[in-house]
Design an enzyme around this catalytic site. Structure first.
Site, short mmCIF file in Angstrom:
data_model
loop_
_atom_site.label_atom_id
_atom_site.label_comp_id
_atom_site.label_asym_id
_atom_site.label_seq_id
_atom_site.Cartn_x
_atom_site.Cartn_y
_atom_site.Cartn_z
N MET A 1 -36.01 16.56 46.47
CA MET A 1 -36.31 17.58 45.33
C MET A 1 -35.74 17.23 44.20
O MET A 1 -34.89 16.69 43.89
CB MET A 1 -35.99 19.12 45.76
CG MET A 1 -36.96 19.18 47.16
SD MET A 1 -38.37 19.57 46.85
CE MET A 1 -38.82 20.84 45.78
N CYS A 2 -35.70 18.22 43.19
CA CYS A 2 -35.15 18.11 42.03
C CYS A 2 -34.91 19.46 41.39
O CYS A 2 -35.31 20.46 42.04
CB CYS A 2 -35.81 17.19 40.91
SG CYS A 2 -36.18 15.61 41.45
N ARG A 3 -34.36 19.77 40.26
CA ARG A 3 -34.13 20.97 39.50
C ARG A 3 -34.63 20.39 38.26
O ARG A 3 -34.37 19.31 37.53
CB ARG A 3 -32.63 21.63 39.41
CG ARG A 3 -32.37 21.95 40.68
CD ARG A 3 -32.79 23.13 41.42
NE ARG A 3 -33.88 22.86 41.91
CZ ARG A 3 -34.68 23.98 42.66
NH1 ARG A 3 -34.21 25.11 42.65
NH2 ARG A 3 -35.58 23.75 43.12
#
Length: 251
Positions: A1-3
């Site tokens: 995932m990432c932000r």
């Protein structure tokens, strides 16, 4: 995932959005509060922003964690912009691409980021990839899943689709080919923001000086943040936000 995070509005120092708030994107690289998959976003970071009079954004990307870059603080303190897109990365899978795999991706005025993962990558996207011209595949900066999703979005933009249709169409194509994928996408041309929720969180709020912020999660505990429902297309500019439902792909 990432932000990731995008902003359009009055000119601000980049750090006022990316690093200064208590729970900023900088802190989310090691201590996100709403991330559902993964815990540390240390596989790279990037910022893209727009200079006055130039529609083509600048980018600053690195393969390592944002906290390990001594140059980032100075850049974020002195560079001002009316629009930006920033991201911290948690890679879906190990790969040889360093900063080439880090968002934001760019083409002309566009900046793009993918928060999520493509299920069954890479075999699952063989059919969507086959719909692209060979040159579009050769132009890919990276061989990661986000880069291929960007290629699908970019192809639609180049064929004249608006940002909402380009994101929505790409999400449905990838979701049909790879069920279970998480496809929170973020796109800006420096004047407006388009985003999708498909498997992870997204919030929006008025910017600190007016304008609009769209982010994976709130960077502070101040009032004004609004959660975007899952399976939604968000279209926003500095003044207003429109939310539209995203339909599941046809069987």
């Amino acid at each position: 995932m990432c932000r990731h995070l995008a902003y359009v509005g009055p000119a601000l120092p980049l750090g006022e959005l990316v690093s200064a708030p208590e729970h900023s994107l900088f802190r989310q690289s090691w201590a996100p509060r709403h991330q559902r998959y993964g815990t540390v976003n240390a596989d790279g970071f990037g910022l893209g922003w727009y200079a006055p009079g130039d529609p083509v954004p600048a980018r600053y990307r690195r393969a390592g964690p944002i906290w390990a870059d001594p140059s980032f603080g100075d850049l974020a303190r002195v560079v001002r912009s009316t629009a930006l897109l920033a991201a911290v990365r948690d890679a879906t899978a190990a790969g040889a691409d360093p900063e080439a795999a880090v968002a934001p991706y760019a083409d002309g005025p566009w900046l793009f980021s993918h928060n999520g993962a493509v299920a069954g990558w890479p075999e699952s996207l063989a059919k969507p990839a086959a719909s692209l011209e060979p040159l579009a595949l050769l132009e890919l900066e990276s061989r990661c899943d986000a880069a291929l999703v960007w290629a699908l979005v970019r192809d639609r933009l180049r064929r004249g689709e608006g940002p909402g249709d380009a994101l929505g169409g790409a999400v449905r194509a990838v979701a049909a080919a790879a069920p279970g994928s998480r496809l929170n996408l973020l796109l800006t041309d420096g004047r407006s923001i388009a985003a999708t929720t498909w498997g992870d969180t997204l919030f929006h709020r008025p910017g600190p000086a007016g304008g609009r912020v769209v982010a994976s999660e709130p960077y502070d505990d101040e009032p004004g943040w609004r959660a975007v429902p899952d399976r939604t297309l968000l279209l926003a500019d500095a003044r207003e936000v429109t939310l539209l439902p995203l339909k599941e792909p046809s069987a």
